[in-house]
Design an enzyme around this catalytic site. Sequence first.
Site, PDB file in Angstrom:
ATOM      1  N   ILE A  50      -0.201 -90.438  18.472  1.00 14.30           N
ATOM      2  CA  ILE A  50      -0.766 -89.500  17.487  1.00 14.30           C
ATOM      3  C   ILE A  50      -2.111 -89.100  18.089  1.00 14.30           C
ATOM      4  O   ILE A  50      -2.882 -89.947  18.535  1.00 14.30           O
ATOM      5  CB  ILE A  50      -0.918 -90.128  16.083  1.00 14.30           C
ATOM      6  CG1 ILE A  50      -1.638 -89.188  15.106  1.00 14.30           C
ATOM      7  CG2 ILE A  50      -1.615 -91.483  16.093  1.00 14.30           C
ATOM      8  CD1 ILE A  50      -1.603 -89.672  13.636  1.00 14.30           C
ATOM      9  N   SER A  51      -2.386 -87.781  18.133  1.00 15.26           N
ATOM     10  CA  SER A  51      -3.608 -87.305  18.795  1.00 15.26           C
ATOM     11  C   SER A  51      -4.851 -87.857  18.112  1.00 15.26           C
ATOM     12  O   SER A  51      -4.862 -88.126  16.907  1.00 15.26           O
ATOM     13  CB  SER A  51      -3.686 -85.781  18.749  1.00 15.26           C
ATOM     14  OG  SER A  51      -2.540 -85.203  19.300  1.00 15.26           O
ATOM     15  N   GLN A  52      -5.903 -87.946  18.901  1.00  9.69           N
ATOM     16  CA  GLN A  52      -7.225 -88.337  18.409  1.00  9.69           C
ATOM     17  C   GLN A  52      -7.694 -87.279  17.378  1.00  9.69           C
ATOM     18  O   GLN A  52      -7.499 -86.086  17.611  1.00  9.69           O
ATOM     19  CB  GLN A  52      -8.127 -88.333  19.627  1.00  9.69           C
ATOM     20  CG  GLN A  52      -9.507 -88.832  19.439  1.00  9.69           C
ATOM     21  CD  GLN A  52     -10.304 -88.644  20.726  1.00  9.69           C
ATOM     22  OE1 GLN A  52      -9.733 -88.428  21.803  1.00  9.69           O
ATOM     23  NE2 GLN A  52     -11.600 -88.712  20.611  1.00  9.69           N
TER      24      GLN A  52
END
Length: 207
Positions: A50-52
């Site tokens: 999951i992206s930052q």
Amino acid sequence: MLRLLSDRGICDERVLSAMLRVERHLFVPIPLRNHSYDDAALPIGEGQTISQPFTVAIMTEALHLKEGDKVLEIGTGSGYQTAVLAAMGMRVFTIERIPSLLRSAKQVLDGMNVRYVSKSSDGTIGWREFAPFDGIVVTAGGPEIPKSLVEQLRVGGRLVVPVGSLDFQQLKIVTKTSENNDYAVEDKSDFKFVPLIGRDGWPESDG
Ligand code: SAH
């Protein structure tokens, strides 16, 4: 988390407000949930992340979109950015190449009554049926700007895509300037994304 994003230069109130409303922990695997509001990418299975939050914010802000605009997301992953875009009132189309990730993302998104259209396939070739898009965001890094994605933007629309080597990418903000698919590019500094795999991305590794 919101303070951190504004400290790092995110100033679009609509992005900040959407990220305040979308509960990121729902997209994070249960054993990692106590890290949900850290500014970090977290594993979601299948070697993906999951992206930052900062990355989601900067990419969403760079799209310059408004309510009702049509946006294509390549790399649904956990579904978090899908939910953020939908919370901003956009019409979201999202493509994920790994079917099991799309299934889990759909479960979470449907449980939150998020409206979106999705499919599992190679997003580097875009989604012609629904083109042209006002904006396209690619959440995995490729070797070049995918040509089909530029073609599927409306003139004046923006494609936000990480481009570089497998180790480091620059975030490219591509604005389509003519029907002939001319474009202008602005670069943002270094990022690290998972690889974009597909026809106009990296080849699938056999290991
Ligand atoms: N926005 C997502 C990011 C997930 S990581 C989130 O915050 O959860 C990027 C995703 O891109 C991965 O799930 C990966 O499987 C997917 N991906 C890589 N290449 C792709 C391609 N060609 N088409 C569609 N999805 C792709």
